[in-house]
Write a protein that holds these residues in place. Structure first.
Motif, PDB file in Angstrom:
ATOM      1  N   ASP A  88       0.861  -1.181   0.000  1.00 54.50           N
ATOM      2  CA  ASP A  88       0.000   0.000   0.000  1.00 54.50           C
ATOM      3  C   ASP A  88       0.898   1.231   0.000  1.00 54.50           C
ATOM      4  O   ASP A  88       1.252   1.753   1.063  1.00 54.50           O
ATOM      5  CB  ASP A  88      -0.872  -0.051   1.269  1.00 54.50           C
ATOM      6  CG  ASP A  88      -2.089   0.856   1.198  1.00 54.50           C
ATOM      7  OD1 ASP A  88      -2.567   1.125   0.082  1.00 54.50           O
ATOM      8  OD2 ASP A  88      -2.571   1.268   2.269  1.00 54.50           O
ATOM      9  N   THR A 105      -1.370  -1.343  -4.038  1.00 48.91           N
ATOM     10  CA  THR A 105      -2.527  -0.442  -4.013  1.00 48.91           C
ATOM     11  C   THR A 105      -2.018   0.977  -3.787  1.00 48.91           C
ATOM     12  O   THR A 105      -1.065   1.188  -3.030  1.00 48.91           O
ATOM     13  CB  THR A 105      -3.534  -0.802  -2.897  1.00 48.91           C
ATOM     14  OG1 THR A 105      -2.838  -0.905  -1.649  1.00 48.91           O
ATOM     15  CG2 THR A 105      -4.253  -2.101  -3.180  1.00 48.91           C
ATOM     16  N   THR A 106      -2.653   1.920  -4.475  1.00 48.95           N
ATOM     17  CA  THR A 106      -2.341   3.337  -4.240  1.00 48.95           C
ATOM     18  C   THR A 106      -3.670   4.018  -3.907  1.00 48.95           C
ATOM     19  O   THR A 106      -4.740   3.422  -4.091  1.00 48.95           O
ATOM     20  CB  THR A 106      -1.739   3.995  -5.498  1.00 48.95           C
ATOM     21  OG1 THR A 106      -2.717   3.970  -6.553  1.00 48.95           O
ATOM     22  CG2 THR A 106      -0.487   3.270  -5.969  1.00 48.95           C
ATOM     23  N   ASN A 107      -3.576   5.229  -3.413  1.00 50.65           N
ATOM     24  CA  ASN A 107      -4.786   6.051  -3.250  1.00 50.65           C
ATOM     25  C   ASN A 107      -4.355   7.505  -3.403  1.00 50.65           C
ATOM     26  O   ASN A 107      -3.145   7.799  -3.410  1.00 50.65           O
ATOM     27  CB  ASN A 107      -5.503   5.752  -1.918  1.00 50.65           C
ATOM     28  CG  ASN A 107      -4.697   6.157  -0.694  1.00 50.65           C
ATOM     29  OD1 ASN A 107      -4.027   7.183  -0.690  1.00 50.65           O
ATOM     30  ND2 ASN A 107      -4.765   5.346   0.358  1.00 50.65           N
ATOM     31  N   LEU A 124      -1.787   8.758  -0.872  1.00 50.09           N
ATOM     32  CA  LEU A 124      -0.431   8.200  -1.032  1.00 50.09           C
ATOM     33  C   LEU A 124       0.283   8.871  -2.208  1.00 50.09           C
ATOM     34  O   LEU A 124       1.492   9.122  -2.145  1.00 50.09           O
ATOM     35  CB  LEU A 124      -0.501   6.677  -1.250  1.00 50.09           C
ATOM     36  CG  LEU A 124      -0.983   5.862  -0.040  1.00 50.09           C
ATOM     37  CD1 LEU A 124      -1.246   4.399  -0.432  1.00 50.09           C
ATOM     38  CD2 LEU A 124       0.039   5.925   1.095  1.00 50.09           C
ATOM     39  N   LYS A 146      -9.795   1.564  -8.901  1.00 50.47           N
ATOM     40  CA  LYS A 146     -10.446   1.695  -7.591  1.00 50.47           C
ATOM     41  C   LYS A 146     -11.582   2.695  -7.699  1.00 50.47           C
ATOM     42  O   LYS A 146     -11.372   3.834  -8.162  1.00 50.47           O
ATOM     43  CB  LYS A 146      -9.450   2.250  -6.586  1.00 50.47           C
ATOM     44  CG  LYS A 146      -8.866   1.245  -5.640  1.00 50.47           C
ATOM     45  CD  LYS A 146      -7.820   1.944  -4.805  1.00 50.47           C
ATOM     46  CE  LYS A 146      -7.749   1.411  -3.422  1.00 50.47           C
ATOM     47  NZ  LYS A 146      -6.698   2.100  -2.666  1.00 50.47           N
ATOM     48  N   PHE A 154     -11.604  -1.328   5.402  1.00 46.43           N
ATOM     49  CA  PHE A 154     -10.513  -0.597   6.068  1.00 46.43           C
ATOM     50  C   PHE A 154     -10.492  -0.947   7.557  1.00 46.43           C
ATOM     51  O   PHE A 154     -11.185  -0.314   8.359  1.00 46.43           O
ATOM     52  CB  PHE A 154     -10.719   0.912   5.897  1.00 46.43           C
ATOM     53  CG  PHE A 154     -10.282   1.474   4.561  1.00 46.43           C
ATOM     54  CD1 PHE A 154     -10.460   0.777   3.379  1.00 46.43           C
ATOM     55  CD2 PHE A 154      -9.690   2.730   4.497  1.00 46.43           C
ATOM     56  CE1 PHE A 154     -10.065   1.309   2.149  1.00 46.43           C
ATOM     57  CE2 PHE A 154      -9.286   3.272   3.282  1.00 46.43           C
ATOM     58  CZ  PHE A 154      -9.475   2.564   2.098  1.00 46.43           C
ATOM     59  N   ARG A 214      -8.989   1.966  10.147  1.00 47.58           N
ATOM     60  CA  ARG A 214      -9.843   3.150  10.367  1.00 47.58           C
ATOM     61  C   ARG A 214     -11.066   2.793  11.206  1.00 47.58           C
ATOM     62  O   ARG A 214     -11.586   3.642  11.942  1.00 47.58           O
ATOM     63  CB  ARG A 214     -10.264   3.763   9.026  1.00 47.58           C
ATOM     64  CG  ARG A 214      -9.085   4.387   8.300  1.00 47.58           C
ATOM     65  CD  ARG A 214      -9.519   5.232   7.138  1.00 47.58           C
ATOM     66  NE  ARG A 214      -8.390   5.521   6.259  1.00 47.58           N
ATOM     67  CZ  ARG A 214      -8.436   6.345   5.223  1.00 47.58           C
ATOM     68  NH1 ARG A 214      -9.569   6.962   4.925  1.00 47.58           N
ATOM     69  NH2 ARG A 214      -7.373   6.541   4.466  1.00 47.58           N
ATOM     70  N   ALA A 236      -7.613  -3.740   3.961  1.00 50.16           N
ATOM     71  CA  ALA A 236      -6.910  -2.465   3.788  1.00 50.16           C
ATOM     72  C   ALA A 236      -6.837  -1.721   5.124  1.00 50.16           C
ATOM     73  O   ALA A 236      -7.428  -2.155   6.113  1.00 50.16           O
ATOM     74  CB  ALA A 236      -7.640  -1.615   2.750  1.00 50.16           C
ATOM     75  N   SER A 237      -6.075  -0.622   5.112  1.00 48.02           N
ATOM     76  CA  SER A 237      -5.865   0.163   6.327  1.00 48.02           C
ATOM     77  C   SER A 237      -5.270  -0.727   7.422  1.00 48.02           C
ATOM     78  O   SER A 237      -5.691  -0.688   8.578  1.00 48.02           O
ATOM     79  CB  SER A 237      -7.197   0.791   6.778  1.00 48.02           C
ATOM     80  OG  SER A 237      -7.005   1.717   7.813  1.00 48.02           O
ATOM     81  N   ARG A 294      -2.530  -1.824  10.029  1.00 47.60           N
ATOM     82  CA  ARG A 294      -1.656  -0.993  10.863  1.00 47.60           C
ATOM     83  C   ARG A 294      -0.490  -1.753  11.482  1.00 47.60           C
ATOM     84  O   ARG A 294       0.472  -1.151  11.937  1.00 47.60           O
ATOM     85  CB  ARG A 294      -2.474  -0.353  11.993  1.00 47.60           C
ATOM     86  CG  ARG A 294      -3.565   0.573  11.507  1.00 47.60           C
ATOM     87  CD  ARG A 294      -2.991   1.928  11.101  1.00 47.60           C
ATOM     88  NE  ARG A 294      -3.900   2.627  10.210  1.00 47.60           N
ATOM     89  CZ  ARG A 294      -4.987   3.297  10.587  1.00 47.60           C
ATOM     90  NH1 ARG A 294      -5.307   3.353  11.843  1.00 47.60           N
ATOM     91  NH2 ARG A 294      -5.738   3.899   9.687  1.00 47.60           N
ATOM     92  N   THR A 338      -3.321  -5.601   2.008  1.00 48.49           N
ATOM     93  CA  THR A 338      -2.437  -4.596   1.423  1.00 48.49           C
ATOM     94  C   THR A 338      -1.684  -3.915   2.563  1.00 48.49           C
ATOM     95  O   THR A 338      -2.289  -3.382   3.499  1.00 48.49           O
ATOM     96  CB  THR A 338      -3.175  -3.605   0.493  1.00 48.49           C
ATOM     97  OG1 THR A 338      -2.173  -2.807  -0.163  1.00 48.49           O
ATOM     98  CG2 THR A 338      -4.195  -2.715   1.187  1.00 48.49           C
TER      99      THR A 338
HETATM  100  C1  E4P Z   1      -6.286   0.807   0.601  1.00 44.64           C
HETATM  101  O1  E4P Z   1      -6.220   0.517  -0.570  1.00 44.64           O
HETATM  102  C2  E4P Z   1      -5.932   2.131   1.137  1.00 44.64           C
HETATM  103  O2  E4P Z   1      -4.966   2.718   0.300  1.00 44.64           O
HETATM  104  C3  E4P Z   1      -5.288   2.089   2.500  1.00 44.64           C
HETATM  105  O3  E4P Z   1      -5.149   0.796   2.990  1.00 44.64           O
HETATM  106  C4  E4P Z   1      -5.780   3.113   3.451  1.00 44.64           C
HETATM  107  O4  E4P Z   1      -5.125   2.950   4.677  1.00 44.64           O
HETATM  108  P1  E4P Z   1      -5.018   4.096   5.781  1.00 44.64           P
HETATM  109  O5  E4P Z   1      -6.210   4.000   6.659  1.00 44.64           O
HETATM  110  O6  E4P Z   1      -3.756   3.754   6.523  1.00 44.64           O
HETATM  111  O7  E4P Z   1      -4.914   5.413   5.048  1.00 44.64           O
END
Ligand code: E4P
Length: 236
Positions: free
Chosen positions: A6, A26-28, A31, A83, A129, A132, A164-165, A167, A184
């Motif tokens: 990620d 994965t990107t967003n 990022l 996405k 996520f 979060r 995702a997300s 930690r 991810t």
């Molecule tokens: C998933 O594709 C997101 O890019 C990512 O996991 C978001 O994680 P975050 O809550 O650490 O921003």
């Protein structure tokens, strides 16, 4: 379980891909902003490093523009996955792009109800996520358990659960225990998964003891070594 990275940091992705453990990326938008680089350049470079799925997120919020952005991004490389956010328009875009043969990762999923919608919209991946949810006092891993259970009931749901997300390594271990398809991982989490103090301590002790033997595995007399450490040059 597949591991995606990620991140939009190309050097970091390159370094981790060399482990042979990275199945995708994965990107967003956050990022990409953090990388300070051009989104399209970054995507092209990542796709050249990692042959697996590379998620690229649309930033439009209405269907026509989402579709236009999704198609543009999908044309960048064979392994791009689009996405879309878990909104009504995002799901319509997911359905339309999936029908065109473009794989879609429906992101920002925070409930089992939303995950059901993503599967019905034909998503290749749904991204719940976990971190979060934990942050606001919900149980992120409970959501993974619910989605895995529900998808398991319906063989026609082919959507993969992409955790995702993430930690910390415990999120990964528990998601694996629950049967999630993909996690991810922020680069730091993958690096943390390698580490254990007893591994470092044990290796140091083995190397100390080995040094006391004065032996070498490679530079051996039968290989032409004269003193156990330096092999003699073989004549051609
Ligand atoms: C998933 O594709 C997101 O890019 C990512 O996991 C978001 O994680 P975050 O809550 O650490 O921003």
């Amino acid at each position: 379980m597949k591991f995606f990275i990620d991140s939009a940091e190309v050097a970091e992705i390159q370094d981790l891909a060399s482990t042979g453990l990275v199945d995708g990326v994965t990107t967003n938008p956050s990022l990409v902003a953090k990388s300070g680089r051009d989104f399209i350049d970054v995507l092209r470079e990542i796709c050249a490093i990692v042959p697996g799925p590379v998620s690229a997120e649309v930033t439009a919020t209405e269907l026509p523009a989402m579709l236009e952005e999704g198609r543009r991004l999908a044309n960048l490389a064979e392994n791009i996955v689009i996405k879309t956010p878990l909104t009504p328009d995002g799901l319509k875009a997911c359905k339309a792009l999936s029908d065109e043969g473009v794989r879609v990762n429906v992101t920002l999923c925070f409930s089992a109800a939303q995950a059901i919608l993503a599967a019905k919209a034909g998503a290749a991946y749904v991204s719940p996520f976990v971190g979060r949810l934990d942050d606001v006092g919900s149980d992120g891993l409970r959501l993974i358990a619910d989605i895995v259970e529900i998808y398991g009931v319906y063989p026609e749901f082919t959507t993969e659960v992409l955790v995702a997300s993430v930690r910390h390594p415990i999120h990964v271990v528990e998601a694996a225990r629950l049967g999630a398809d993909v996690a991810t991982l922020p680069p730091g989490v993958l690096r943390a998964m390698f580490r254990h103090p007893l591994t470092d301590k044990g290796l140091a002790a083995f190397l100390d003891d080995w040094a006391k033997t004065g032996q070498s595995i490679l530079n051996r007399p039968e290989d032409g070594a004269t003193d156990g450490s330096r092999p003699a040059r073989r004549s051609a």
